[in-house]
Design a protein around this motif. Structure first.
Motif, PDB file in Angstrom:
ATOM      1  N   SER A  74      -4.444 -19.104  -1.118  1.00  0.00           N
ATOM      2  CA  SER A  74      -5.076 -18.126  -2.002  1.00  0.00           C
ATOM      3  C   SER A  74      -6.053 -17.233  -1.252  1.00  0.00           C
ATOM      4  CB  SER A  74      -5.786 -18.863  -3.138  1.00  0.00           C
ATOM      5  OG  SER A  74      -6.435 -17.956  -3.998  1.00  0.00           O
ATOM      6  N   ALA A  75      -6.855 -17.820  -0.377  1.00  0.00           N
ATOM      7  CA  ALA A  75      -7.829 -17.022   0.378  1.00  0.00           C
ATOM      8  C   ALA A  75      -7.150 -16.112   1.390  1.00  0.00           C
ATOM      9  CB  ALA A  75      -8.823 -17.951   1.079  1.00  0.00           C
ATOM     10  N   LEU A  76      -6.149 -16.628   2.110  1.00  0.00           N
ATOM     11  CA  LEU A  76      -5.476 -15.823   3.130  1.00  0.00           C
ATOM     12  C   LEU A  76      -4.647 -14.706   2.523  1.00  0.00           C
ATOM     13  CD1 LEU A  76      -4.347 -18.624   5.634  1.00  0.00           C
ATOM     14  CD2 LEU A  76      -6.257 -17.021   5.856  1.00  0.00           C
ATOM     15  N   SER A  77      -4.123 -14.926   1.328  1.00  0.00           N
ATOM     16  CA  SER A  77      -3.321 -13.871   0.701  1.00  0.00           C
ATOM     17  C   SER A  77      -4.170 -12.651   0.361  1.00  0.00           C
ATOM     18  CB  SER A  77      -2.648 -14.411  -0.564  1.00  0.00           C
ATOM     19  OG  SER A  77      -3.625 -14.789  -1.523  1.00  0.00           O
ATOM     20  N   LEU A  78      -5.444 -12.853   0.068  1.00  0.00           N
ATOM     21  CA  LEU A  78      -6.333 -11.714  -0.192  1.00  0.00           C
ATOM     22  C   LEU A  78      -6.765 -11.030   1.097  1.00  0.00           C
ATOM     23  CD1 LEU A  78      -8.624 -13.094  -3.043  1.00  0.00           C
ATOM     24  CD2 LEU A  78      -6.811 -11.385  -3.236  1.00  0.00           C
ATOM     25  N   TRP A 169      -2.021  -5.670  -4.807  1.00  0.00           N
ATOM     26  CA  TRP A 169      -1.663  -6.182  -6.132  1.00  0.00           C
ATOM     27  C   TRP A 169      -0.819  -7.448  -6.011  1.00  0.00           C
ATOM     28  CZ3 TRP A 169       2.682  -7.165  -9.034  1.00  0.00           C
ATOM     29  CH2 TRP A 169       2.491  -7.333 -10.413  1.00  0.00           C
ATOM     30  N   LYS A 170       0.146  -7.414  -5.102  1.00  0.00           N
ATOM     31  CA  LYS A 170       0.977  -8.602  -4.879  1.00  0.00           C
ATOM     32  C   LYS A 170       0.143  -9.762  -4.318  1.00  0.00           C
ATOM     33  CE  LYS A 170       5.190  -5.958  -3.973  1.00  0.00           C
ATOM     34  NZ  LYS A 170       6.243  -5.613  -2.959  1.00  0.00           N
ATOM     35  N   ALA A 171      -0.769  -9.424  -3.403  1.00  0.00           N
ATOM     36  CA  ALA A 171      -1.630 -10.461  -2.841  1.00  0.00           C
ATOM     37  C   ALA A 171      -2.529 -11.070  -3.911  1.00  0.00           C
ATOM     38  CB  ALA A 171      -2.468  -9.884  -1.708  1.00  0.00           C
ATOM     39  N   THR A 172      -2.978 -10.221  -4.840  1.00  0.00           N
ATOM     40  CA  THR A 172      -3.815 -10.731  -5.927  1.00  0.00           C
ATOM     41  C   THR A 172      -3.033 -11.681  -6.831  1.00  0.00           C
ATOM     42  OG1 THR A 172      -5.097  -8.678  -5.874  1.00  0.00           O
ATOM     43  CG2 THR A 172      -5.319 -10.059  -7.824  1.00  0.00           C
ATOM     44  N   MET A 173      -1.782 -11.354  -7.103  1.00  0.00           N
ATOM     45  CA  MET A 173      -0.946 -12.241  -7.912  1.00  0.00           C
ATOM     46  C   MET A 173      -0.754 -13.590  -7.232  1.00  0.00           C
ATOM     47  SD  MET A 173      -0.118 -10.877 -10.791  1.00  0.00           S
ATOM     48  CE  MET A 173       1.252 -11.942 -11.227  1.00  0.00           C
ATOM     49  N   VAL A 174      -0.514 -13.564  -5.925  1.00  0.00           N
ATOM     50  CA  VAL A 174      -0.360 -14.824  -5.176  1.00  0.00           C
ATOM     51  C   VAL A 174      -1.664 -15.616  -5.186  1.00  0.00           C
ATOM     52  CG1 VAL A 174       0.111 -15.807  -2.896  1.00  0.00           C
ATOM     53  CG2 VAL A 174       1.481 -13.894  -3.730  1.00  0.00           C
ATOM     54  N   ALA A 175      -2.790 -14.898  -5.036  1.00  0.00           N
ATOM     55  CA  ALA A 175      -4.086 -15.573  -5.031  1.00  0.00           C
ATOM     56  C   ALA A 175      -4.370 -16.237  -6.372  1.00  0.00           C
ATOM     57  CB  ALA A 175      -5.191 -14.568  -4.691  1.00  0.00           C
TER      58      ALA A 175
END
Length: 203
Positions: A74-78, A169-175
């Motif tokens: 979650s942290a790395l995806s952001l 936006w995609k990174a936020t969804m993964v996070a």
């Protein structure tokens, strides 16, 4: 003559009986000495320190490992989209900053609990006593679970913004997904900590 022969016979019988008794003693004593002595270690099963531990400790290690993995993802995806050109960093949005901070804290806490769990199996009670560890784990699990749930809820608001880039936006969804998954795992850890605490105090 008859008495002499009778005396001789009696002496012979006595000698024979004495000899037989001696033989029986000599024959019987080695047999008694070689009787197998049961050993208390005969039926013992050689096991390692890991296999001899209750399953509750191994389940705790598995849950802590999953919590650490989900929080890190979650942290790395952001943080990953911030290195791309033309995309605004996540630090420009307070909701994403809050999610990143909480997931980093959850990662550090999960890593500490994982390290403590391994030390408890290897050297039980070396770092901290069992009763204190159960109290601390039960309280901190609830706090970290609340922070993860609140960060997931707050980050949903950032998705509704139109100014978010596609990659962010995609990174936020993964996070959000990984933070919620980490919350579920921490919630399971909270139930396990509460079970251990109740078992120690009440039962």
């Amino acid at each position: 003559m008859i008495m002499n022969s009778m005396g001789t016979d009696k002496d012979g019988v006595g000698i024979a009986c004495g000899a037989m008794a001696g033989v029986s003693l000599v024959v019987g004593s080695p047999a008694q000495q070689h009787l197998p002595t049961p050993s208390p270690f005969t039926d013992s099963v050689t096991s390692t320190r890991w296999s001899s531990q209750p399953s509750i400790h191994l389940s705790n290690l598995l849950l802590r490992s999953l919590a650490l993995l989900f929080s890190l993802i979650s942290a790395l995806s952001l943080a990953a989209p911030s290195s791309q050109n033309g995309d605004a960093p996540f630090s420009d949005y307070p909701e994403l900053r809050y999610c990143f901070t909480v997931t980093i804290l959850a990662s550090i806490y999960s890593a500490f609990q994982l390290f403590k769990g391994v030390c408890d199996i290897s050297h039980r009670g070396l770092l901290i006593s069992d009763i204190t560890s159960d109290y601390i784990s039960f309280i901190l699990d609830q706090m970290v679970g609340y922070l993860l749930m609140s960060s997931s809820s707050v980050t949903v608001l950032a998705i509704e913004r139109d100014e978010l880039a596609a990659s962010l936006w995609k990174a936020t969804m993964v996070a959000i997904c990984m933070a919620f998954a980490s919350f579920l795992v921490i919630a399971a850890c909270t139930l396990l900590s509460g079970y251990k605490l109740c078992k120690r105090i009440i039962w």
